[in-house]
Scaffold this motif. Structure first.
Motif: not given
Ligand code: NDP
Length: 425
Positions: A65, A69-71, A73, A139-140, A143, A146-147
């Motif tokens: 994590w 990474a979520p930012t 993506l 981490p990417l 994500c 998960a997406v």
């Protein structure tokens, strides 16, 4: 069950032969493949880089994590959604659907690639730490996985509101696990935004070359300049992605768009599998530098060039023939008639083997691995996996063509006996 699904049950081949191992495959693949992605990334950066090493180099919790990474993506997906709507390039129509209509698609993926390239150069100019993508890979990938799951759940749920003619023939068996995996709806859209077409060639494919660039920048950080092997891997894969986007219109006639529903299989493939496993060679080279002589590099460039030539020429020949069989470039080729009214090419590239485009693709895949030398198996993961994928895909396509063209397909197979590799397979 909604009435549309009830009606569909009578119309669709309910006992359609299930693909990818049926329900068992539909349960195991969504568990096994995401773990494989994470495993391969971790192996590629471990000093041993041994796919069979035990215990495997598993990531620790904090390596999984990173809030960046979520930012990254989300920003990337938003950018490409906006680029989808830019009024650049032409608008093309897809093939005729079961209800007789044709959908419209913006052909601006190549523009999206170029604009992404310019933005990245600007970021690099401003000193953005692109090499950090190396640390961010796991981490990417987490994500993106998960997406993929969340997005597939959304697609599955919304498919129950789709009219029956908008459902894919193979993804409506009534078995929720299998249908979630294969995909129920053929062309899910939000307004004019076609979700499958968008995912097919843009965020994942362009993301792959951006990750490669990140690996190259990491090498620069570590060793002062990029190696010849890294430059070759980056250039070959950029050529492949640029070619796919330059010929974006051709995707409208592929199995993925025409035949397959949009479910976990395609979502995960487009958003997680392609960007994080196709470019493993670049990640491997960061930790395992290779020296390449000019002679070896020239031989690898020649192999990639030959593969690209076969791939591009054969794909273009079939696309041209399907679009306009009277075009001078294909009009003289020998063909056979089929009961559907469509004809099959039996000379030119499609008279050489039954899938010359796969042959070219595989030669390129080999050229992408060779710059990494022969000390490890990991950089050859792509070419091995891709050989299995294309043999399986070829088999699926053969069955569909046999069902479509019947005896004419048998005649074609007699005239062109080899499937992918001349005199071998
Ligand atoms: P193909 O381009 O191979 O198309 C197959 C279709 O072509 C058949 O269903 C049939 O459709 C038509 N066809 C077959 N034989 C003939 C013939 N003799 N004459 C005329 N038409 C014929 O489909 P794919 O989508 O599998 O591949 C497209 C490209 O994408 C390939 O280059 C492949 O290597 C690449 N690819 C890459 C992947 C990756 O992950 N990098 C994954 C999958 C594919 P019809 O008759 O209905 O027109």
């Amino acid at each position: 069950m909604r009435p549309s699904s009830q009606a569909l049950k009578h119309k669709l081949p309910h006992d359609t032969e299930r693909e990818f191992g049926g329900t068992l495959g539909a349960v195991c693949i969504p568990v096994f493949l995401p773990l494989t992605v994470l495993f391969l990334i971790c192996v590629s950066r471990s000093p041993e880089a041994g796919v069979l090493q035990w215990p495997p180099p598993l990531p620790s919790k904090d390596q999984l994590w990173d809030p960046v990474a979520p930012t990254v993506l989300l920003g990337w997906m938003t950018l490409h959604s906006l680029l989808y709507f830019t009024p650049l390039g032409k608008v093309s129509e897809g093939l005729v659907l079961r209800d007789g209509s044709r959908l419209k698609y913006p052909i601006n993926g190549f523009h999206a690639l170029c604009i992404s390239g310019v933005l990245l150069m600007l970021l690099l100019g401003l000193g953005a730490p692109m090499g950090y993508l190396f640390e961010l890979l796991v981490p990417l990938a987490v994500c993106a996985i998960a997406v993929s799951f969340l997005f597939s759940v959304y697609l599955y749920i919304r498919s129950f509101w789709a009219p029956s003619h908008a459902l894919a023939l193979g993804g409506n068996t009534g078995n929720p696990l299998y249908d979630f995996f294969i995909g129920r709806e053929l062309n899910p859209r939000i307004g004019s935004f076609d979700l499958k077409y968008f995912c097919e060639l843009r965020p994942g494919l362009i993301g792959w070359v951006v990750i490669n660039l990140g690996m190259l920048m990491k090498e620069v950080e570590l060793r002062g300049s990029p190696s010849l092997a890294m430059i070759l891997v980056n250039s070959f894969q950029l050529l492949y992605v640029a070619d796919a986007l330059w010929n974006e219109e051709a995707v409208l006639t592929t199995m993925d768009i025409v035949h397959d529903g949009f479910g976990f299989m395609l979502v995960f493939g487009d958003l997680a599998w392609v960007p994080f496993t196709y470019g493993l060679q670049a990640a491997f080279l960061v930790v395992h530098p290779q020296t390449l002589t000019s002679l070896k590099a020239a031989a690898i460039v020649a192999l990639n060039g030959a593969g690209y030539y076969i791939f591009r020429k054969s794909n273009s020949q079939k696309n041209q023939f399907r679009r306009d069989p009277s075009h001078p470039s294909v009009a003289r080729l020998e063909t056979i008639a089929t009961a559907t009214g469509k004809r099959l090419l039996v000379s030119g590239w499609w008279g050489f083997v039954r899938h010359p485009n796969y042959l070219g693709d595989l030669l390129m895949a080999l050229a992408w691995s060779l710059p990494c030398g022969f000390s490890h198996l990991l950089p050859y993961f792509y070419v091995i996996y891709f050989t299995v994928l294309l043999i399986h895909r070829e088999d699926r396509d053969e069955r569909q063509c046999k069902a479509k063209y019947g005896p004419a397909w048998d005649t074609y197979c007699r005239r062109v006996p080899y499937r992918i590799f001349p005199y071998i397979y």
